[in-house]
Design a protein around this motif. Structure first.
Motif, PDB file in Angstrom:
ATOM      1  N   ASN A  70       0.841  -1.186   0.000  1.00 12.20           N
ATOM      2  CA  ASN A  70       0.000   0.000   0.000  1.00 12.20           C
ATOM      3  C   ASN A  70       0.886   1.249   0.000  1.00 12.20           C
ATOM      4  OD1 ASN A  70      -1.666   2.220   1.285  1.00 12.20           O
ATOM      5  ND2 ASN A  70      -3.194   0.598   1.233  1.00 12.20           N
ATOM      6  N   PRO A  71       0.480   2.301  -0.683  1.00 15.62           N
ATOM      7  CA  PRO A  71       1.288   3.531  -0.678  1.00 15.62           C
ATOM      8  C   PRO A  71       1.566   4.079   0.715  1.00 15.62           C
ATOM      9  CG  PRO A  71      -0.411   3.657  -2.364  1.00 15.62           C
ATOM     10  CD  PRO A  71      -0.686   2.413  -1.584  1.00 15.62           C
ATOM     11  N   ALA A  72       0.687   3.748   1.686  1.00 13.94           N
ATOM     12  CA  ALA A  72       0.873   4.262   3.044  1.00 13.94           C
ATOM     13  C   ALA A  72       2.162   3.766   3.686  1.00 13.94           C
ATOM     14  CB  ALA A  72      -0.327   3.870   3.908  1.00 13.94           C
ATOM     15  N   TRP A  73       2.797   2.762   3.094  1.00 12.58           N
ATOM     16  CA  TRP A  73       4.089   2.276   3.615  1.00 12.58           C
ATOM     17  C   TRP A  73       5.145   3.374   3.523  1.00 12.58           C
ATOM     18  CZ3 TRP A  73       5.237  -2.811   5.333  1.00 12.58           C
ATOM     19  CH2 TRP A  73       6.591  -3.092   5.552  1.00 12.58           C
ATOM     20  N   GLY A  82      11.125   7.700   1.347  1.00  9.21           N
ATOM     21  CA  GLY A  82      11.436   6.811   2.461  1.00  9.21           C
ATOM     22  C   GLY A  82      10.199   6.268   3.149  1.00  9.21           C
ATOM     23  N   GLU A  83      10.446   5.381   4.094  1.00 12.02           N
ATOM     24  CA  GLU A  83       9.343   4.691   4.767  1.00 12.02           C
ATOM     25  C   GLU A  83       8.623   5.608   5.756  1.00 12.02           C
ATOM     26  OE1 GLU A  83      11.169   1.259   6.510  1.00 12.02           O
ATOM     27  OE2 GLU A  83      10.987   0.089   4.649  1.00 12.02           O
ATOM     28  N   SER A  84       7.321   5.418   5.851  1.00 12.71           N
ATOM     29  CA  SER A  84       6.501   6.183   6.791  1.00 12.71           C
ATOM     30  C   SER A  84       6.408   5.440   8.121  1.00 12.71           C
ATOM     31  CB  SER A  84       5.091   6.379   6.216  1.00 12.71           C
ATOM     32  OG  SER A  84       4.369   5.159   6.280  1.00 12.71           O
ATOM     33  N   GLU A  85       5.669   6.015   9.045  1.00 12.02           N
ATOM     34  CA  GLU A  85       5.476   5.373  10.347  1.00 12.02           C
ATOM     35  C   GLU A  85       4.666   4.084  10.239  1.00 12.02           C
ATOM     36  OE1 GLU A  85       1.549   8.025  11.588  1.00 12.02           O
ATOM     37  OE2 GLU A  85       3.438   8.288  12.664  1.00 12.02           O
ATOM     38  N   ASN A  86       4.010   3.869   9.089  1.00 13.16           N
ATOM     39  CA  ASN A  86       3.222   2.646   8.896  1.00 13.16           C
ATOM     40  C   ASN A  86       4.064   1.458   8.443  1.00 13.16           C
ATOM     41  OD1 ASN A  86       0.674   3.783   9.518  1.00 13.16           O
ATOM     42  ND2 ASN A  86       0.586   4.716   7.498  1.00 13.16           N
ATOM     43  N   ALA A  87       5.313   1.701   8.041  1.00 14.68           N
ATOM     44  CA  ALA A  87       6.169   0.614   7.576  1.00 14.68           C
ATOM     45  C   ALA A  87       6.403  -0.401   8.702  1.00 14.68           C
ATOM     46  CB  ALA A  87       7.500   1.173   7.087  1.00 14.68           C
TER      47      ALA A  87
END
Length: 301
Positions: A70-73, A82-87
């Motif tokens: 998912n793009p939210a990653w 880079g990675e978000s807090e959802n990664a």
């Protein structure tokens, strides 16, 4: 001002119909929509009636890969940032240890008894991962829920956009209709109900809030509730999340009850249910909702 009111009134009328409040019967009935901040195991403490339909969107047990494709990653949906807090995050800390056997045991007790008459039996609808289906089917038999119909919900989009150029991406969700022996109630007006259904999405706005990451749409839930229940019957969601099942059932003049153990989701769901009730009460009393108008045209009131 006259021109402005001509613009506003059609929107109000649409919203009245959207809430099924313009017909005579719904003006004279007040059906409960109650969410409880507790585990469904404790249902006996609350004296709720047995359900004609149990609907549940259970955890898919995806663990730390909840946002895997998912793009939210990524930050802003852009892998270059880079990675978000959802990664490497789970949707919920309960995902990895959801007990399907325990869940089915209690759901079998939440459903009302199978009547002698044909065409009136209760049912369960469980949204689940593809690879959970056989486990659910087999474990349900331990509690006398011996029959099933599989359902595929077809979307016109995919959350797996990050892998669009790498492989076939998923645009479907899966579910099971579970019942004991007799076919459940079907309000199909003499027509076939296909087990591949289009996934209807909700618009943005006060009537359709987004609270939960795996929330199912009001329109989809309403469609299912219409098929398997009549007005005045009971719908229970043991893992209520956003409360969308209760909203959908209440819109259709069904009694609805839900359990949610997470306090933050419970609080938001309770607020949404109360706002929905306020809107319905305003329409019953005035023929329109001040709350809806203030959302769309804040300067009117």
């Amino acid at each position: 001002e006259a021109v402005f009111l001509v613009y506003a009134v059609p929107d109000i009328t649409v919203n009245c119909k959207r809430l099924d409040l313009v017909d005579h019967k719904s003006r004279n009935n007040n059906y409960p929509a109650k969410i409880i901040n507790d585990h469904f195991q404790n249902y006996k403490s609350y004296g709720i009636p047995k359900a004609q339909l149990v609907i549940a969107d259970i955890p898919y047990n995806v663990g730390k890969n909840a946002y895997g494709s998912n793009p939210a990653w990524y930050i802003g949906g852009d892998n270059a940032k880079g990675e978000s807090e959802n990664a490497n995050k789970e949707f919920f800390d309960t995902d990895k240890d959801f007990r399907i056997t325990e869940f089915l045991h209690f759901c079998s007790k939440l459903m009302r008894k199978e009547p002698k008459q044909r065409g009136l039996a209760p049912a369960m609808i469980v949204f689940c991962a593809f690879d959970q289906q056989m486990e659910i089917i087999e474990k349900a038999k331990r509690y006398g829920i011996n029959r099933y119909i599989n359902i595929v919900f077809r979307k016109n989009f995919s959350a797996q956009v990050l892998k669009a150029n790498m492989r076939i991406v998923g645009n479907a969700e899966y579910g099971l209709v579970l019942y004991r022996e007799k076919l459940p109630k079907f309000n199909n007006n003499g027509k076939m109900v296909f087990n591949v259904m289009d996934w209807e999405t909700d618009e943005k706005g006060i009537l359709y809030e987004k609270i939960h990451p795996t929330q199912k749409s009001i329109k989809l839930l309403e469609r299912l509730i219409k098929i398997f229940t009549d007005e005045g019957e009971v719908v229970i969601d043991p893992v209520a999340g956003s409360g969308s099942t209760l909203i959908a059932a209440n819109n259709l003049n069904r009694k609805s009850y839900g359990f949610e153990i997470k306090k933050d989701f419970y609080g938001q769901a309770k607020d949404w249910i109360e706002r929905n009730k306020t809107i319905k009460d305003e329409i019953k009393e005035h023929g329109f909702s001040k709350t809806l108008i203030n959302e769309e045209q804040p300067s009117l009131f």
